[in-house]
Structures are given as structure tokens and as C-alpha cells.
Design a protein around this motif. Structure first.
Motif: not given
Length: 195
Positions: A150, A184-185
Motif C-alpha cells: 500500500r 486508499e491507504l
């Protein structure tokens, strides 16, 4: 007694950085660097006896110090992972002027990245950033492999969004990337890819 410098070191490095970000290392001729700095070529050589390469190294050193203070230190500071990631996002936004400035690391990269004069510096800067972000994601509960995946993906998205923004003449791709980066993370369940 030496004459005072026409321009302070920090302002000079900022101007040189702007040139490297705008045109890249190869296209940054001494004429272009001289014009941007407001110094004659002889004065530039007096300040930077190593020429353009020394200028770029000093610009890189300044960028690394900024990265360390404004990106790495907040990521390593402790506290909630989302707070550290938000601090990183704010700093990234400021460093790239909201997406209006290109990535210095990219613009100093050689076409043959492993052979350029800045290859190790660039690699080390990206690696330090990825490691610090991976550690935050590990603190958020992701296993090490997922955290690393990630973190690498986030840096790739950031850098790619800068390239797309520059190519399209709009900061929208960069701003969209920043707006979605925390999610997203930190979102636990994603479709496709490592999760």
C-alpha cells in the motif's frame, strides 16, 4: 573584505530547484540557471565550483532535509495512523504547490535511472518515504507485506498524479489523488490487489 552575496543561499537554492523541477536536469543549462538565479555564470561557478551537478546535489540535499522534517518526522511521530497520514498529505500538497510543481526526484532522474548522478539519492529518498509510510500502516493493523504494498502504491499514485497533472495542464488529478489517499491507504477491504 568579501562582497555580500546578491542572493541568500536559501533563496538561490529555491530558484535553482524551480528550474530543475520545470525543465529537468539535462535541460537546465547554465544560461537558464543563471537567468533564474539572477547571477552571472561566473558568480554561479564561484558559489558552486562543481557546476550544475553541485547545484543539483545541493538542491537535492535541501529537498531531503524538507522530506525528513515535513514528511518522515510526522509519519514517525506516533499518534493515530490517520492523523499522521493527514499530516503527510498536507505536507505533500504544500511541497508540490497543490500539484503545480513537478516532482524534483523525477526531474533529476536520468533516462537510465541506475546510472544517473543522483540515482542513489533518489532511491534512498523514495525508500525512506515508503518505509515510514509502511510503518504507519503496520501500526494501523496491516501485515508488513500489505503495508509495504500500500505504501509503494500510494507513492506511485502520488507521483503518477503529478505527471498526469503536468501533462493535462490541470492540478485536478493530483488533488483527486490527495483527496482519496487516506481512504486508499486505510480501507481494510478492497477488491483486487493486495489487501
Amino acid at each position: 573584505m568579501a562582497r555580500p552575496a546578491k542572493i541568500e543561499d536559501s533563496a538561490l537554492l529555491e530558484r535553482l530547484s524551480d528550474v530543475f523541477r520545470e525543465v529537468g536536469y539535462e535541460a537546465a543549462s547554465l544560461a537558464v540557471l543563471s537567468e533564474a538565479s539572477g547571477l552571472k555564470k561566473a558568480s554561479l561557478y564561484h558559489r558552486f565550483p562543481g557546476g550544475k551537478e553541485q547545484m543539483a546535489h545541493e538542491v537535492m540535499a535541501r529537498a531531503e532535509a524538507w522530506l525528513s522534517e515535513h514528511i518522515l518526522a510526522p509519519l514517525k511521530s506516533g499518534g493515530a495512523p490517520e492523523v499522521r497520514i493527514r499530516a503527510m498529505i498536507r505536507s505533500v500538497d504544500a511541497f508540490y504547490s497543490g500539484g503545480r510543481q513537478a516532482c524534483l526526484l523525477n526531474m533529476l532522474s536520468s533516462p537510465r535511472a541506475d546510472q544517473g548522478p543522483f540515482a542513489n539519492l533518489i532511491k534512498n529518498a523514495f525508500e525512506a518515504w515508503i518505509e515510514a509510510l509502511s510503518a504507519v500502516l503496520t501500526d494501523a493493523g496491516f501485515d508488513e507485506d500489505t503495508a509495504r504494498f500500500r505504501a509503494e502504491r500510494a507513492i506511485a499514485l502520488l507521483q503518477g498524479s503529478l505527471v498526469v497533472s503536468r501533462g493535462m495542464g490541470t492540478t485536478r488529478p493530483f488533488q483527486n489523488c490527495l483527496a482519496n489517499l487516506e481512504r486508499e491507504l486505510l480501507t481494510s477491504h478492497r477488491t483486487g490487489g493486495a489487501a
